[in-house]
Design an enzyme around this catalytic site. Structure first.
Site, mmCIF file in Angstrom:
data_model
loop_
_atom_site.group_PDB
_atom_site.id
_atom_site.type_symbol
_atom_site.label_atom_id
_atom_site.label_comp_id
_atom_site.label_asym_id
_atom_site.label_seq_id
_atom_site.Cartn_x
_atom_site.Cartn_y
_atom_site.Cartn_z
ATOM 1 N N TYR A 95 94.050 1.905 -25.024
ATOM 2 C CA TYR A 95 94.953 1.752 -23.447
ATOM 3 C C TYR A 95 96.195 2.168 -23.738
ATOM 4 O O TYR A 95 97.136 2.904 -22.837
ATOM 5 C CB TYR A 95 94.434 0.498 -22.825
ATOM 6 C CG TYR A 95 93.210 0.635 -22.188
ATOM 7 C CD1 TYR A 95 92.991 1.082 -20.878
ATOM 8 C CD2 TYR A 95 91.883 0.422 -22.965
ATOM 9 C CE1 TYR A 95 91.832 1.257 -20.339
ATOM 10 C CE2 TYR A 95 90.716 0.585 -22.141
ATOM 11 C CZ TYR A 95 90.663 0.788 -21.054
ATOM 12 O OH TYR A 95 89.231 0.751 -20.298
ATOM 13 N N GLU A 137 85.547 -4.641 -19.993
ATOM 14 C CA GLU A 137 85.025 -3.715 -21.183
ATOM 15 C C GLU A 137 84.211 -4.860 -22.424
ATOM 16 O O GLU A 137 83.421 -4.660 -22.974
ATOM 17 C CB GLU A 137 85.507 -2.859 -21.570
ATOM 18 C CG GLU A 137 85.477 -1.568 -20.521
ATOM 19 C CD GLU A 137 86.524 -0.622 -20.488
ATOM 20 O OE1 GLU A 137 87.256 -0.331 -21.597
ATOM 21 O OE2 GLU A 137 86.720 -0.053 -19.536
#
Ligand SMILES: Cc1cc2nc3c(=O)[nH]c(=O)nc-3n(C[C@H](O)[C@H](O)[C@H](O)COP(=O)(O)OP(=O)(O)OC[C@H]3O[C@@H](n4cnc5c(N)ncnc54)[C@H](O)[C@@H]3O)c2cc1C
Ligand code: HEM
Length: 393
Positions: A95, A137
């Protein structure tokens, strides 16, 4: 929670992003892949070439920016993307890479308009959005039936409907018994391949066409040749992978599934509509429905080019025979038999409808059902590409 100042700046800049969204994500991908070429082994090369992932990411960033005060409204979309991310093994450490290059691209495209205040606000916004994805997630990684990509041996390969190869695979690790896995009809597995025609690893999703894993996991692949281009992975699987070969698979994922609360009742029929290889997930749904409750009325509609391309016909008929009330319709494009709005008018309303096929096919089905005032709650679909490129979003 983002500060009021951040919210104000992000909201002000949404119209700018709307104008430059695709440009920003295009620059973002170029710069990110230049600095992290290893990510080319994760992203779909063809989606990149065709600009498909670009628009999906742009749409999601804008949607998130508009809802920054209450990101929970985006949870259904985050879940759906999260399934794909988990299947592809996108991890929290990825990310910050995306964040760095997204902000860099905003700066590069907006130039002087990207003041420090704007960049800082978007940095804060991105961190908030990313943390929602990472959290969703994390739960998916916890619940996955196995971790990472693990080796499976191909134990069966059969051709059905001329251009579809149906594979059955068993884990190479004999101590891993897949016959008891809690598979859900509509889920897909993800295959990691190293095709000769590419410099990169290529990952692709394939829906399970059966929830019965007593023989192994079952998925089917159509040779995907269009626009004078050969599909990278589908041709590799057709031409290079045979019984005895090894395939790397990540665990089943996806949120295309039967409405559990309707399976046991018999008032609202189950409608399964598919075209071509789009039959795979709805075939698993047909199997799950007749196993759980064969009394529920089932309407089955399948479209393909002609009889030679009719996939899984024997298996479909055997399952339909187990159901007590069945209506089966087949449409061959070449014979001018069209599965269109006229046919949709014959459906009862309410009906619980599941659609899978090409993007154009699904768009026409979804629009047709909406025009006939079928409730969105009863329309479910699985695009074999980025979900957000569909009109129904
Ligand atoms: C959730 C999900 C479930 C899926 N389930 C199944 C399934 O059960 N069975 C199945 O067969 N597929 C399924 N798919 C689709 C599958 O994942 C692949 O997308 C498909 O096999 C094509 O991959 P490929 O590598 O062969 O083609 P790619 O190389 O990715 O190409 C995709 C298409 O673009 C065309 N193309 C390539 N390059 C160009 C270019 N430069 N210009 C124009 N066109 C080009 C190709 O001919 C091909 O038609 C599913 C996808 C998803 C997202
Ligand atoms: C908050 C940040 C992110 C957002 C908003 C986002 C959004 C999306 C969306 C909308 C899709 C398409 C889903 C679909 O197929 O329906 C997608 C797919 C994908 N994402 Fe993300 N994503 C984010 C972070 C990441 C990260 C960090 C990575 C890894 C570096 C990543 C890698 C991928 C890949 C590989 C795909 C599959 C599509 C392809 O291969 O082209 N994403 N993402």
């Amino acid at each position: 929670m983002a500060s009021p100042q951040t919210l104000a700046v992000v909201k002000q800049t949404v119209p700018v992003l709307e104008t430059y969204g695709t440009q920003i994500t295009t620059v973002f991908y170029q710069n990110m892949f230049a600095e992290h070429p290893e990510l080319l082994d994760i992203f779909n090369e063809t989606n990149q070439k065709l600009g498909r992932q670009q628009s999906a990411l742009a749409t999601t960033v804008l949607a998130a920016a508009k809802h920054l005060e209450q990101l929970e409204v985006l949870l259904p979309q985050v879940m759906q993307i999260g399934h794909k991310h988990r299947a592809l093994q996108i991890k929290p450490e990825h990310y910050p890479i995306v964040g760095k290059h997204l902000l860099g691209a905003i700066k590069e495209v907006l130039g002087d308009a990207a003041t420090d205040e704007v960049i800082n606000a978007w940095a804060e916004a991105y961190d908030e959005i990313a943390s929602v994805f990472i959290k969703v997630e994390a739960d998916m990684y916890q619940e996955a039936m196995w971790s990472g990509f693990i080796p499976f041996k191909v134990i069966k390969k059969e051709i059905t409907g001329s251009d579809i190869a149906a594979f059955t695979v068993q884990p190479e690790d004999n101590s891993f018994d897949v016959s008891r896995l809690p598979l859900t009809a509509g889920q897909y597995i993800t295959v990691k391949t190293d095709p000769e025609d590419s410099d990169h690893i290529a990952l692709r999703h394939y829906s399970l066409y059966s929830v019965d894993s007593s023989e192994g996991l079952k998925f089917a692949v159509r040779r995907d040749n269009r626009n004078e281009h050969r599909g990278l992975v589908s041709n590799h699987l057709h031409d290079k992978i045979e019984v005895g070969d090894t395939l790397l698979l990540s665990a089943p994922a996806g949120d295309f599934k039967l409405n559990q609360s309707l399976i046991e009742q018999n008032d609202i029929p189950l409608v399964l509509i598919s075209a071509g290889v789009g039959v795979t997930p709805v075939l698993a749904m047909l199997e799950a429905q007749v196993k759980a409750n064969p009394k529920r009325p089932i309407i089955w509609a399948y479209a393909c080019q002609n009889q030679d391309f009719h996939a899984f016909d024997g298996r479909i008929n055997a399952l339909l025979e187990q159901a007590e009330q069945v209506q089966k319709s087949t449409f061959y494009f070449e014979s001018n038999q069209l599965l269109n709005e006229e046919w949709l008018k014959t459906l009862p309303n309410p009906a619980d409808v599941y659609v899978c096929g090409s993007m154009i096919f699904m768009d026409s089905m979804i629009d047709g059902l909406a025009a006939l005032e079928h409730s969105n709650d009863y329309i479910h679909y699985e695009p074999f590409g980025p979900k957000m490129s569909l009109s129904a979003g």
